[in-house]
Scaffold this active site. Structure first.
Site, PDB file in Angstrom:
ATOM      1  N   ASP A  67      14.306 -66.359 -58.479  1.00 52.19           N
ATOM      2  CA  ASP A  67      14.300 -65.733 -57.153  1.00 52.19           C
ATOM      3  C   ASP A  67      15.549 -64.898 -56.900  1.00 52.19           C
ATOM      4  O   ASP A  67      16.486 -64.912 -57.692  1.00 52.19           O
ATOM      5  CB  ASP A  67      14.125 -66.809 -56.057  1.00 52.19           C
ATOM      6  N   ASN A 136      14.014 -79.274 -48.796  1.00 48.97           N
ATOM      7  CA  ASN A 136      12.715 -79.296 -48.102  1.00 48.97           C
ATOM      8  C   ASN A 136      11.557 -79.285 -49.109  1.00 48.97           C
ATOM      9  O   ASN A 136      10.406 -79.133 -48.722  1.00 48.97           O
ATOM     10  CB  ASN A 136      12.600 -78.104 -47.138  1.00 48.97           C
ATOM     11  N   HIS A 138      11.208 -77.079 -51.645  1.00 52.46           N
ATOM     12  CA  HIS A 138      10.850 -75.776 -52.234  1.00 52.46           C
ATOM     13  C   HIS A 138      11.192 -75.735 -53.723  1.00 52.46           C
ATOM     14  O   HIS A 138      12.086 -76.433 -54.188  1.00 52.46           O
ATOM     15  CB  HIS A 138      11.485 -74.602 -51.469  1.00 52.46           C
ATOM     16  N   GLU A 143       8.526 -71.826 -50.088  1.00 54.40           N
ATOM     17  CA  GLU A 143       8.845 -72.721 -48.976  1.00 54.40           C
ATOM     18  C   GLU A 143       7.609 -73.502 -48.543  1.00 54.40           C
ATOM     19  O   GLU A 143       6.478 -73.054 -48.752  1.00 54.40           O
ATOM     20  CB  GLU A 143       9.345 -71.881 -47.796  1.00 54.40           C
TER      21      GLU A 143
END
Ligand code: GLP
Length: 243
Positions: A67, A136, A138, A143
Protein backbone atom coordinates in the site's frame (compact mmCIF):
# COMPACT_ATOMS: atom_id res chain seq x y z
CA UNK A 1 -2.56 -22.36 9.02
CA UNK A 2 0.71 -22.80 10.88
CA UNK A 3 1.24 -20.59 13.91
CA UNK A 4 4.70 -20.23 15.44
CA UNK A 5 5.31 -18.32 18.66
CA UNK A 6 8.53 -16.64 19.76
CA UNK A 7 9.37 -15.12 23.15
CA UNK A 8 10.16 -11.60 21.87
CA UNK A 9 9.32 -9.33 18.91
CA UNK A 10 12.97 -9.49 17.84
CA UNK A 11 12.92 -13.29 17.76
CA UNK A 12 9.62 -13.31 15.81
CA UNK A 13 10.92 -10.81 13.26
CA UNK A 14 14.16 -12.79 12.87
CA UNK A 15 12.14 -15.96 12.21
CA UNK A 16 10.12 -14.14 9.53
CA UNK A 17 13.36 -12.87 7.93
CA UNK A 18 14.75 -16.43 7.93
CA UNK A 19 11.62 -17.72 6.26
CA UNK A 20 11.93 -15.20 3.42
CA UNK A 21 15.68 -15.89 3.11
CA UNK A 22 14.93 -19.61 2.78
CA UNK A 23 12.30 -18.94 0.11
CA UNK A 24 14.75 -16.72 -1.81
CA UNK A 25 17.45 -19.38 -1.69
CA UNK A 26 15.02 -21.97 -3.10
CA UNK A 27 13.54 -19.55 -5.67
CA UNK A 28 15.92 -16.67 -6.50
CA UNK A 29 13.36 -15.06 -8.86
CA UNK A 30 10.75 -14.93 -6.06
CA UNK A 31 7.88 -12.45 -6.46
CA UNK A 32 7.14 -11.12 -3.02
CA UNK A 33 4.61 -8.71 -1.50
CA UNK A 34 6.01 -6.53 1.29
CA UNK A 35 4.54 -4.59 4.24
CA UNK A 36 5.41 -1.36 6.01
CA UNK A 37 4.78 -0.41 9.64
CA UNK A 38 6.68 -0.67 12.90
CA UNK A 39 6.36 -4.47 13.00
CA UNK A 40 8.26 -4.74 9.72
CA UNK A 41 11.31 -2.72 10.82
CA UNK A 42 13.18 -5.57 12.63
CA UNK A 43 12.07 -7.95 9.85
CA UNK A 44 13.88 -5.79 7.27
CA UNK A 45 16.88 -5.40 9.59
CA UNK A 46 17.14 -9.20 9.58
CA UNK A 47 17.08 -9.30 5.78
CA UNK A 48 19.78 -6.63 5.55
CA UNK A 49 21.95 -8.58 8.03
CA UNK A 50 21.48 -11.77 6.02
CA UNK A 51 22.45 -9.93 2.82
CA UNK A 52 25.57 -8.43 4.40
CA UNK A 53 26.66 -11.88 5.60
CA UNK A 54 26.23 -13.23 2.08
CA UNK A 55 23.36 -15.51 3.09
CA UNK A 56 20.87 -14.14 0.54
CA UNK A 57 20.86 -12.62 -2.93
CA UNK A 58 17.98 -10.36 -4.04
CA UNK A 59 19.26 -9.76 -7.58
CA UNK A 60 16.58 -11.81 -9.33
CA UNK A 61 13.69 -11.08 -6.96
CA UNK A 62 10.72 -8.80 -7.63
CA UNK A 63 8.82 -6.94 -4.91
CA UNK A 64 5.39 -5.33 -4.70
CA UNK A 65 4.42 -3.26 -1.67
CA UNK A 66 1.00 -3.63 -0.16
CA UNK A 67 0.00 0.00 0.00
CA UNK A 68 0.87 3.71 -0.17
CA UNK A 69 -0.64 6.99 1.03
CA UNK A 70 -2.51 9.05 -1.53
CA UNK A 71 -1.04 12.50 -2.13
CA UNK A 72 2.54 11.76 -1.08
CA UNK A 73 5.25 11.80 -3.73
CA UNK A 74 7.62 8.82 -3.64
CA UNK A 75 10.44 11.18 -2.53
CA UNK A 76 8.41 12.36 0.49
CA UNK A 77 10.15 11.00 3.61
CA UNK A 78 6.75 9.94 5.03
CA UNK A 79 5.80 7.84 2.00
CA UNK A 80 5.95 4.07 2.16
CA UNK A 81 8.32 4.18 -0.83
CA UNK A 82 10.73 6.20 1.34
CA UNK A 83 10.21 3.75 4.23
CA UNK A 84 11.17 0.87 1.95
CA UNK A 85 14.26 2.66 0.63
CA UNK A 86 15.34 3.44 4.21
CA UNK A 87 14.77 0.00 5.69
CA UNK A 88 15.49 -2.37 2.80
CA UNK A 89 15.95 -1.20 -0.79
CA UNK A 90 18.99 1.06 -0.16
CA UNK A 91 20.83 -1.75 1.63
CA UNK A 92 20.41 -4.85 -0.56
CA UNK A 93 20.93 -5.74 -4.23
CA UNK A 94 17.31 -5.62 -5.37
CA UNK A 95 17.11 -4.25 -8.92
CA UNK A 96 15.35 -0.85 -8.55
CA UNK A 97 13.10 -1.43 -11.57
CA UNK A 98 11.80 -4.58 -9.91
CA UNK A 99 10.78 -2.86 -6.63
CA UNK A 100 7.18 -1.79 -7.12
CA UNK A 101 5.48 0.64 -4.77
CA UNK A 102 2.19 2.26 -5.76
CA UNK A 103 2.59 5.95 -6.60
CA UNK A 104 0.23 7.83 -4.29
CA UNK A 105 0.91 11.05 -6.21
CA UNK A 106 -0.19 9.63 -9.58
CA UNK A 107 -2.64 11.92 -11.35
CA UNK A 108 -4.91 9.02 -12.29
CA UNK A 109 -5.10 6.71 -9.28
CA UNK A 110 -7.34 4.17 -11.03
CA UNK A 111 -4.86 3.84 -13.86
CA UNK A 112 -2.06 3.51 -11.30
CA UNK A 113 -3.96 0.70 -9.54
CA UNK A 114 -4.64 -1.08 -12.84
CA UNK A 115 -0.99 -0.77 -13.87
CA UNK A 116 0.11 -2.26 -10.54
CA UNK A 117 -2.21 -5.27 -10.90
CA UNK A 118 -1.02 -5.78 -14.48
CA UNK A 119 2.59 -5.78 -13.28
CA UNK A 120 1.81 -8.41 -10.65
CA UNK A 121 0.16 -10.55 -13.33
CA UNK A 122 3.08 -10.03 -15.73
CA UNK A 123 5.47 -11.15 -12.97
CA UNK A 124 3.47 -14.39 -12.70
CA UNK A 125 1.56 -13.47 -9.53
CA UNK A 126 2.84 -13.21 -5.97
CA UNK A 127 4.72 -16.27 -4.70
CA UNK A 128 4.64 -14.95 -1.16
CA UNK A 129 3.12 -11.94 0.54
CA UNK A 130 4.41 -10.80 3.92
CA UNK A 131 1.81 -8.84 5.87
CA UNK A 132 1.20 -7.21 9.22
CA UNK A 133 -2.16 -6.68 10.87
CA UNK A 134 -3.72 -3.36 11.82
CA UNK A 135 -5.24 -2.97 15.26
CA UNK A 136 -8.66 -2.90 13.60
CA UNK A 137 -7.90 -6.06 11.62
CA UNK A 138 -6.91 -4.42 8.35
CA UNK A 139 -4.42 -6.06 6.01
CA UNK A 140 -2.64 -3.78 3.59
CA UNK A 141 -5.08 -0.91 3.89
CA UNK A 142 -8.20 -3.05 3.41
CA UNK A 143 -10.23 -1.51 6.22
CA UNK A 144 -13.17 -3.17 8.00
CA UNK A 145 -16.31 -2.71 5.87
CA UNK A 146 -19.57 -4.37 4.82
CA UNK A 147 -17.86 -5.40 1.58
CA UNK A 148 -14.24 -5.55 0.46
CA UNK A 149 -12.72 -4.77 -2.92
CA UNK A 150 -10.86 -7.59 -4.59
CA UNK A 151 -8.22 -5.71 -6.54
CA UNK A 152 -5.87 -2.77 -5.98
CA UNK A 153 -7.89 0.39 -5.34
CA UNK A 154 -8.09 3.72 -3.56
CA UNK A 155 -9.49 3.47 -0.05
CA UNK A 156 -10.54 5.85 2.70
CA UNK A 157 -8.55 5.32 5.88
CA UNK A 158 -10.27 4.81 9.22
CA UNK A 159 -9.37 7.02 12.13
CA UNK A 160 -7.72 4.01 13.80
CA UNK A 161 -5.32 3.58 10.87
CA UNK A 162 -4.58 7.30 10.71
CA UNK A 163 -3.87 7.30 14.45
CA UNK A 164 -1.51 4.34 14.06
CA UNK A 165 0.50 6.40 11.55
CA UNK A 166 0.23 9.73 13.41
CA UNK A 167 3.82 9.94 14.67
CA UNK A 168 5.36 10.40 11.23
CA UNK A 169 2.94 13.20 10.40
CA UNK A 170 2.70 15.10 13.70
CA UNK A 171 -0.88 14.14 14.59
CA UNK A 172 -3.53 11.87 13.09
CA UNK A 173 -5.38 14.70 11.33
CA UNK A 174 -2.30 15.31 9.19
CA UNK A 175 -2.15 11.66 8.05
CA UNK A 176 -3.53 11.39 4.50
CA UNK A 177 -7.21 10.40 4.53
CA UNK A 178 -6.82 8.07 1.55
CA UNK A 179 -4.46 5.35 0.45
CA UNK A 180 -3.91 2.97 -2.44
CA UNK A 181 -3.86 -0.68 -1.41
CA UNK A 182 -3.70 -4.14 -2.89
CA UNK A 183 -7.19 -5.62 -2.74
CA UNK A 184 -8.14 -8.55 -0.56
CA UNK A 185 -8.16 -10.76 -3.67
CA UNK A 186 -4.66 -9.56 -4.63
CA UNK A 187 -3.40 -10.57 -1.18
CA UNK A 188 -5.28 -13.89 -1.03
CA UNK A 189 -4.12 -14.62 -4.59
CA UNK A 190 -0.53 -14.98 -3.31
CA UNK A 191 0.59 -18.59 -3.22
CA UNK A 192 1.77 -18.21 0.37
CA UNK A 193 1.01 -15.66 3.09
CA UNK A 194 3.31 -14.85 6.01
CA UNK A 195 1.61 -12.83 8.74
CA UNK A 196 3.95 -11.22 11.26
CA UNK A 197 2.31 -9.89 14.44
CA UNK A 198 4.07 -8.63 17.53
CA UNK A 199 3.13 -6.81 20.72
CA UNK A 200 0.25 -6.88 23.18
CA UNK A 201 -1.69 -4.30 21.14
CA UNK A 202 -2.28 -7.03 18.50
CA UNK A 203 -3.40 -9.83 20.87
CA UNK A 204 -7.16 -9.22 20.74
CA UNK A 205 -7.40 -8.58 17.02
CA UNK A 206 -5.13 -11.53 16.18
CA UNK A 207 -7.36 -13.91 18.16
CA UNK A 208 -10.51 -12.49 16.58
CA UNK A 209 -8.98 -12.74 13.09
CA UNK A 210 -7.64 -16.28 13.42
CA UNK A 211 -10.14 -17.94 15.78
CA UNK A 212 -13.35 -15.99 15.15
CA UNK A 213 -15.79 -16.09 12.24
CA UNK A 214 -14.69 -14.99 8.77
CA UNK A 215 -16.04 -11.49 8.27
CA UNK A 216 -15.26 -8.45 6.15
CA UNK A 217 -15.50 -6.48 9.42
CA UNK A 218 -12.12 -8.05 10.25
CA UNK A 219 -10.36 -8.26 6.88
CA UNK A 220 -7.52 -10.39 8.32
CA UNK A 221 -10.10 -13.11 9.15
CA UNK A 222 -10.28 -13.87 5.41
CA UNK A 223 -6.81 -15.39 5.78
CA UNK A 224 -8.63 -18.40 7.26
CA UNK A 225 -9.82 -19.19 3.73
CA UNK A 226 -6.25 -19.31 2.30
CA UNK A 227 -4.60 -22.74 1.95
CA UNK A 228 -1.04 -21.69 2.92
CA UNK A 229 -0.76 -19.17 5.74
CA UNK A 230 2.18 -19.01 8.15
CA UNK A 231 1.67 -16.88 11.24
CA UNK A 232 4.76 -15.74 13.11
CA UNK A 233 3.95 -14.02 16.40
CA UNK A 234 5.65 -13.07 19.61
CA UNK A 235 4.25 -14.30 22.93
CA UNK A 236 2.43 -11.01 23.61
CA UNK A 237 0.55 -10.98 20.28
CA UNK A 238 -0.23 -14.73 20.51
CA UNK A 239 -1.45 -14.49 24.09
CA UNK A 240 -5.17 -14.81 23.32
CA UNK A 241 -5.02 -17.40 20.55
CA UNK A 242 -6.94 -20.58 21.28
CA UNK A 243 -4.42 -22.86 19.58
C1 GLP B 1 -0.06 -0.06 8.51
C2 GLP B 1 0.04 -0.70 7.10
C3 GLP B 1 -0.18 -2.18 7.19
C4 GLP B 1 0.50 -2.67 8.45
C5 GLP B 1 -0.31 -2.23 9.63
C6 GLP B 1 0.33 -2.53 10.98
O1 GLP B 1 -0.68 1.15 8.54
N1 GLP B 1 -0.82 -0.15 6.10
O2 GLP B 1 0.30 -2.79 6.02
O3 GLP B 1 0.59 -4.07 8.46
O4 GLP B 1 -0.71 -0.89 9.49
O5 GLP B 1 1.32 -1.60 11.29
P1 GLP B 1 2.25 -1.71 12.54
O6 GLP B 1 3.21 -2.80 12.24
O7 GLP B 1 2.93 -0.38 12.65
O8 GLP B 1 1.40 -2.04 13.72
Amino acid sequence: MRITRYPTPTAAAAAASRLLVTRLRETPALVVGLPTGATAVPFYAGLVRAYRCGRVDFRRATTFNLDEFVGLAPADARSYRAFMQRHLFDHVNLVPTRTHVLNGAARDLRAEARRFEARIDAAGGLDLVVIGIGRNGHIGFNEPAAALEARTHETRLTRSSREANADAFGGWRRVPAHALTMGIGTILGARQVLLLATGASKATILARALDGPVTTRIPASLLQTHPDVRVVADAAAADRLQR
